[in-house]
Scaffold this active site. Structure first.
Site, PDB file in Angstrom:
ATOM      1  N   PRO A  91       0.814  -1.214   0.000  1.00 25.09           N
ATOM      2  CG  PRO A  91      -0.953  -1.612   1.461  1.00 25.09           C
ATOM      3  CD  PRO A  91       0.351  -2.198   0.970  1.00 25.09           C
ATOM      4  CB  CYS A  92       1.372   3.688  -2.642  1.00 26.99           C
ATOM      5  SG  CYS A  92      -0.243   4.238  -3.270  1.00 26.99           S
ATOM      6  CD  GLN A  93      -3.314   3.683   0.579  1.00 25.02           C
ATOM      7  OE1 GLN A  93      -2.379   2.919   0.759  1.00 25.02           O
ATOM      8  NE2 GLN A  93      -4.500   3.274   0.181  1.00 25.02           N
ATOM      9  CG  PHE A  95       5.996   5.457   1.519  1.00 23.84           C
ATOM     10  CD1 PHE A  95       6.994   5.844   2.397  1.00 23.84           C
ATOM     11  CD2 PHE A  95       5.449   4.189   1.650  1.00 23.84           C
ATOM     12  CE1 PHE A  95       7.444   4.983   3.381  1.00 23.84           C
ATOM     13  CE2 PHE A  95       5.903   3.317   2.631  1.00 23.84           C
ATOM     14  CZ  PHE A  95       6.899   3.714   3.501  1.00 23.84           C
ATOM     15  CB  SER A  96       0.659   8.498  -1.771  1.00 26.26           C
ATOM     16  OG  SER A  96       0.035   9.284  -2.749  1.00 26.26           O
TER      17      SER A  96
END
EC number: 2.1.1.37
Length: 438
Positions: A91-93, A95-96
């Site tokens: 899940p990229c949230q 580091f997004s």
């Protein structure tokens, strides 16, 4: 796309984590890797995976889905043979750029679960995709730690140790080169733009590829090179260019407007000359008209009535009009004759117009917003993500768009999984399809 149309030849096995709606899983499967386990947490994404078989020619075969929290997956229970490729995009949230930037402190940071999977499965190769936010200065030290832990995944972090403390241990081991090859990985990170590989979307990402060191893979021979360029797209859009041969339906006034707004190219610049040797970037108009496996299959025009009444157009699943699109500062629509903006999940509020499309018809009413633009349909967005039209996502519109925004474009995934397969074949680490046998 061609690589998904060709007869599939099995070359190995794979495990897919954080599968979402299945973009990377479809790509790895199409390359020839048989899935042994596919994990996803989100309910609607699991429904999508359950509804869409990996191979349309074998509809009775389904993904070996193990739904639920990846932290609770028992690999020994589900995986009973060797794993050639472990793939996934944690899940990229955390580091997004669109997130709250907690990074390694965010409980959604699932990189530790990738490392656990590597330890327990000992795959020959790993493919990991994530957002470029990992490269921001504030996260760069932790990103370097991610790479180090992937290099030495069997050196487990003490529960009481901070990641900084553990990173010091890893760096000393790497500097001394004392860990035997079968217990470490050679890791390469690459910043990529999906548009440079034929995806009709500007999507900047980090792709991490790792090979078990004892295999002796020379990855530098197989790193995918750009196949498409903005420069070639611009040239193709000049008066009389091939772009307009493909889109002869475009009205003259629209074509003239596009041509008038094209930037100049310095044809004397050696770098520009090299980029002009590549294929043109694909545009949003290309995607809607049909590219790769959808070539010759244009999506039917979405009428004002379809937008007002939320009607399915042309009997095509997910090609449904939607009212209320808006345009304002910071929320500008996609234009047809450029690659689309990055498709986003929109978890942290309203995206910046990524789901809105400027139209040729400046008088088009979208009911609830303005005129001359409308929301993209889910099917148009799926094409921008290079999903096959046969894939129908589960849930209401918002959930379908979320799945697409969280996905890896199938074509981008196929480029890298194909390169990984070729690299493994080069050292005899994969079986060769019959047509390649000596």
């Amino acid at each position: 796309m061609p690589e998904l149309r060709e007869e599939r030849q099995e070359v190995g096995t794979c495990v897919e984590l954080f599968a979402g709606g299945g973009g990377l899983a479809l790509a790895v499967h199409a390359t020839g890797f048989r899935p042994l386990l596919v994990n996803e947490y989100a309910k609607r994404a699991c429904e999508s995976l359950g509804a869409n078989p990996p191979d349309p020619d074998e509809p009775e075969k389904r993904w070996p889905l193990v739904p639920g929290d990846v932290r609770e997956v028992d690999y020994a229970e589900h995986v009973t043979e060797g794993v050639d490729v472990l793939a996934g995009g944690p899940p990229c949230q955390p580091f997004s750029l669109g997130g709250v930037h907690k990074g390694m402190e965010d409980e959604r940071n699932m990189f530790p679960e990738m490392f656990r999977a590597i330890r327990e499965l000992r795959p020959k190769a790993v493919i990991c995709e994530n957002v470029v936010g990992l490269l921001r200065p504030s996260f760069k030290p932790y990103f370097d730690y991610i790479l180090n832990e992937m290099r030495l995944p069997f050196v487990e972090r003490d529960k009481e140790a901070t990641w900084e403390d553990h990173n010091e241990i890893l760096e000393k081991l790497l500097a001394n080169d004392t860990v035997e090859p079968s217990m470490r990985y050679i890791v390469k990170e690459m910043k990529v733009n999906a548009a440079d590989y034929g995806v009709p979307q500007i999507r900047n990402r980090v792709v991490i590829v790792a090979f078990r060191a004892d295999l002796g893979v020379n990855w530098s021979r197989f790193i995918p090179k750009d196949t498409h360029s903005e420069e070639s797209m611009i040239r193709s859009m000049r008066e009389g260019g091939e772009y307009w041969d493909r889109h002869s339906e475009v009205a003259d006034d629209v074509k003239k407007r596009v041509i008038a707004n094209l930037p100049d190219l310095d044809y004397e610049d050696p770098e520009v000359q090299e980029r002009l040797k590549l294929k043109p970037w694909r545009t949003l108009r290309d995607a809607i008209t049909g590219i790769d496996e959808n070539e010759g299959k244009p999506l039917p025009y979405v009428t004002e009535e379809a937008v007002r009444e939320k009607l399915e157009v042309g009997g095509i699943p997910d090609h449904i009009g939607w009212p209320g699109a808006r345009m304002y500062t910071g929320h500008t629509p996609n234009v047809l004759d450029r690659p689309a903006k990055t498709v986003k999940a929109g978890v942290h509020g309203v995206p910046g117009g990524e789901s809105v499309m400027q139209l040729d018809n400046v008088n088009f009413t979208n009911f609830g917003g303005g005129s001359g633009y409308r929301y993209m349909t889910v099917r148009e967005t799926a094409r921008v993500m290079t999903f096959p039209d046969r894939v129908v996502l589960a849930g209401p519109r918002g959930e379908k768009m979320r799945q697409l925004g969280n996905a890896v474009p199938v074509k981008l995934g196929a480029v890298f999984s194909g390169a990984v397969a070729d690299a493994l074949k080069s050292v005899g680490a994969l079986k060769r399809p019959e047509k390649e046998s000596d």
